[in-house]
Design an enzyme around this catalytic site. Structure first.
Site, PDB file in Angstrom:
ATOM      1  N   GLY A  25       7.051  -2.605  -2.809  1.00 16.65           N
ATOM      2  CA  GLY A  25       6.437  -1.290  -2.924  1.00 16.65           C
ATOM      3  C   GLY A  25       7.053  -0.463  -4.024  1.00 16.65           C
ATOM      4  NE  ARG A  26      10.666   2.468  -1.002  1.00 21.90           N
ATOM      5  CZ  ARG A  26      11.519   2.643   0.007  1.00 21.90           C
ATOM      6  NH1 ARG A  26      12.023   3.836   0.231  1.00 21.90           N
ATOM      7  NH2 ARG A  26      11.847   1.636   0.792  1.00 21.90           N
TER       8      ARG A  26
ATOM      9  CB  CYS B 128       1.792   4.997   8.922  1.00 23.69           C
ATOM     10  SG  CYS B 128       1.996   6.695   8.370  1.00 23.69           S
TER      11      CYS B 128
ATOM     12  CG  HIS C 286       8.637  -1.707   6.373  1.00 23.94           C
ATOM     13  ND1 HIS C 286       8.301  -0.369   6.212  1.00 23.94           N
ATOM     14  CD2 HIS C 286       9.874  -1.833   5.832  1.00 23.94           C
ATOM     15  CE1 HIS C 286       9.304   0.265   5.613  1.00 23.94           C
ATOM     16  NE2 HIS C 286      10.264  -0.598   5.379  1.00 23.94           N
TER      17      HIS C 286
ATOM     18  CE  LYS D  70       3.314  -2.458   4.416  1.00 23.35           C
ATOM     19  NZ  LYS D  70       3.708  -1.099   4.805  1.00 23.35           N
TER      20      LYS D  70
ATOM     21  N   PRO E 289       0.851  -1.198   0.000  1.00 24.51           N
ATOM     22  CG  PRO E 289       0.008  -1.020   2.191  1.00 24.51           C
ATOM     23  CD  PRO E 289       0.802  -1.920   1.281  1.00 24.51           C
ATOM     24  CG  MET E 290       3.597   2.379  -1.635  1.00 27.98           C
ATOM     25  SD  MET E 290       4.880   2.311  -2.880  1.00 27.98           S
ATOM     26  CE  MET E 290       4.078   1.348  -4.148  1.00 27.98           C
TER      27      MET E 290
ATOM     28  N   GLY F  15      12.637  -2.888   0.750  1.00 26.18           N
ATOM     29  CA  GLY F  15      13.869  -2.905  -0.039  1.00 26.18           C
ATOM     30  C   GLY F  15      13.985  -4.030  -1.058  1.00 26.18           C
TER      31      GLY F  15
ATOM     32  CG  ASN G 188       7.228  -4.062   2.835  1.00 26.85           C
ATOM     33  OD1 ASN G 188       7.139  -3.117   3.636  1.00 26.85           O
ATOM     34  ND2 ASN G 188       7.322  -3.864   1.542  1.00 26.85           N
TER      35      ASN G 188
HETATM   36  C1  FMN Z   1       4.838   7.031  -1.167  1.00 27.08           C
HETATM   37  C2  FMN Z   1       4.647   5.923  -0.165  1.00 27.08           C
HETATM   38  C3  FMN Z   1       3.446   5.826   0.512  1.00 27.08           C
HETATM   39  C4  FMN Z   1       3.248   4.787   1.448  1.00 27.08           C
HETATM   40  N1  FMN Z   1       2.015   4.646   2.032  1.00 27.08           N
HETATM   41  C5  FMN Z   1       1.787   3.572   2.848  1.00 27.08           C
HETATM   42  C6  FMN Z   1       0.483   3.283   3.352  1.00 27.08           C
HETATM   43  O1  FMN Z   1      -0.497   3.968   3.057  1.00 27.08           O
HETATM   44  N2  FMN Z   1       0.358   2.207   4.171  1.00 27.08           N
HETATM   45  C7  FMN Z   1       1.418   1.398   4.504  1.00 27.08           C
HETATM   46  O2  FMN Z   1       1.251   0.425   5.231  1.00 27.08           O
HETATM   47  N3  FMN Z   1       2.639   1.643   4.021  1.00 27.08           N
HETATM   48  C8  FMN Z   1       2.837   2.689   3.186  1.00 27.08           C
HETATM   49  N4  FMN Z   1       4.084   2.865   2.643  1.00 27.08           N
HETATM   50  C9  FMN Z   1       5.167   1.919   2.966  1.00 27.08           C
HETATM   51  C10 FMN Z   1       5.169   0.770   1.970  1.00 27.08           C
HETATM   52  O3  FMN Z   1       3.972   0.022   2.025  1.00 27.08           O
HETATM   53  C11 FMN Z   1       6.362  -0.167   2.235  1.00 27.08           C
HETATM   54  O4  FMN Z   1       6.218  -0.701   3.520  1.00 27.08           O
HETATM   55  C12 FMN Z   1       7.701   0.557   2.152  1.00 27.08           C
HETATM   56  O5  FMN Z   1       7.768   1.408   1.023  1.00 27.08           O
HETATM   57  C13 FMN Z   1       8.857  -0.455   2.071  1.00 27.08           C
HETATM   58  O6  FMN Z   1       8.725  -1.298   0.946  1.00 27.08           O
HETATM   59  P1  FMN Z   1       9.565  -1.044  -0.410  1.00 27.08           P
HETATM   60  O7  FMN Z   1      10.997  -0.887  -0.013  1.00 27.08           O
HETATM   61  O8  FMN Z   1       9.307  -2.261  -1.246  1.00 27.08           O
HETATM   62  O9  FMN Z   1       9.028   0.222  -1.024  1.00 27.08           O
HETATM   63  C14 FMN Z   1       4.286   3.875   1.709  1.00 27.08           C
HETATM   64  C15 FMN Z   1       5.478   3.977   0.999  1.00 27.08           C
HETATM   65  C16 FMN Z   1       5.668   4.976   0.055  1.00 27.08           C
HETATM   66  C17 FMN Z   1       6.955   5.029  -0.736  1.00 27.08           C
END
Ligand code: FMN
Length: 322
Positions: free
Chosen positions: A228-229, A95, A166, A134, A12-13, A208, A206
């Site tokens: 995510g990213r 968060c 995470h 999460k 979720p982002m 990186g 989750n």
């Molecule tokens: C722009 C952005 C918004 C995010 N919003 C949420 C969110 O609404 N809920 C949540 O649980 N995590 C949120 N995250 C965290 C991601 O879900 C994830 O845990 C984090 O980016 C690490 O994973 P990654 O390295 O694969 O990106 C957000 C991350 C980004 C970059």
């Protein structure tokens, strides 16, 4: 649902994984499990902003992520989300933003495992669909594995068994949400150990994870990966999930095909009043790694700036190499 359903999840982002982005991802992979952006319970219960719950039928399987810690509100929202047709309800305990801390939800709840267990237990009893969490490894200087073990032991008593972790701590004071996604070190070994200590729980890792190769390494130790990213920056990397991990043909091998299907969707949604820029911005990553990637992105920007897609579909297609 089975353990297999969460083998691959897109994180979720906020501002990114809206219904349009999720539709695009679903064109690329039929198997990946999707989640909404976090929705604060207050905005549903008191703000009545139900349009946040809208999603396309094609998005299944999809979970909705709630942010909150008021049990009555969480129960009310869970019921509403089930009525809307979501496949799962996820509670955000990760968060670290100030606004979220003020509302006493998100990562600061890692310090209140009993409350989290109570919330999840009530949510679980209110709906038929699975409820998940999460969370982080810990918050602030609670950096030991024992802290995480204790948190999970208590939360598990709620009866839920899907845990998305995470793999870094959340720092509640002094780091922005963005820094909190980069600075605290990743500790994958904590998550692997959790799976060993709680084999009956479905553990999804989750943080990186960059590609499917790294994912397959994690999958030797846990039940699922959440990306995510990297998935947002390069959504087409998800296309091999089916063939590599489920032994079935990928939905497509062609970016052009994805583009055309997505633009057809965009044109339909424009009629319903959705914003062109909000839909087009998700295409930036589609050309990632291509020869004309930059020209493709410039063309998308131009379409957004002029607020007009009509007649530009073919130009976009020609800028993708396959
Ligand atoms: C722009 C952005 C918004 C995010 N919003 C949420 C969110 O609404 N809920 C949540 O649980 N995590 C949120 N995250 C965290 C991601 O879900 C994830 O845990 C984090 O980016 C690490 O994973 P990654 O390295 O694969 O990106 C957000 C991350 C980004 C970059």
């Amino acid at each position: 649902m089975s353990f297999d359903d969460h083998k691959f999840c897109v994180a979720p982002m906020m501002q990114y994984t809206d219904m349009h982005d999720r539709y695009l991802i679903r064109l690329i992979s039929k198997k990946v499990f999707l989640y909404t952006e976090m929705i604060a319970t207050g905005s549903l219960v008191y703000g009545k902003c139900f349009n946040q719950l809208d999603f396309n039928n094609e998005e299944h399987p999809i979970g909705v992520q709630l942010g909150g810690s008021n049990i009555n509100d969480l129960v009310e929202c869970s019921k509403k989300c089930e009525q809307y047709g979501y496949d799962e309800i996820n509670l955000n305990v990760g968060c670290p933003s100030d606004r979220v801390q003020k509302g006493r939800f998100g990562a600061c709840l890692m310090l209140e495992p009993q409350l989290v267990a109570e919330c999840l237990n009530n949510m679980k009893n209110a709906v038929e669909i699975p409820v998940s969490i999460k969370c982080r490894l810990g918050v602030d200087n609670n950096e030991s594995y024992d802290f995480l073990y204790n948190f999970i032991s208590i939360v598990k008593k709620s009866g839920i068994n899907i845990f998305i972790i995470h793999a870094r701590n959340g720092i509640l004071k002094g780091l922005s949400p963005r820094q909190n996604r980069n600075i605290p070190p990743l500790k994958y070994d904590y998550v692997y150990k959790l799976k060993k200590d709680f084999p009956d729980l479905e553990i999804i890792i989750n943080g990186g994870i960059k590609n499917l190769h790294q994912s397959s390494e994690h999958l030797k130790k846990v039940d699922g990966v959440m990306i995510g990213r990297s998935a947002y920056e390069n959504p087409f990397m998800l296309k091999d999930i089916e063939s590599q991990f489920y032994g079935i043909d990928p939905a497509t091998n062609s970016k052009k095909e994805i583009l055309n299907q997505y633009l057809e969707y965009v044109n339909k949604q424009l009629v319903h009043g959705h914003s062109l820029s909000k839909m087009m911005k998700h295409l930036f990553g589609l050309s990632r790694g291509d020869k004309f990637a930059k020209s493709f992105r410039i063309k998308v920007l131009e379409i957004i700036k002029n607020n007009s897609l009509k007649g530009h579909e073919k130009e976009l297609e020609d800028l993708l190499i396959y």
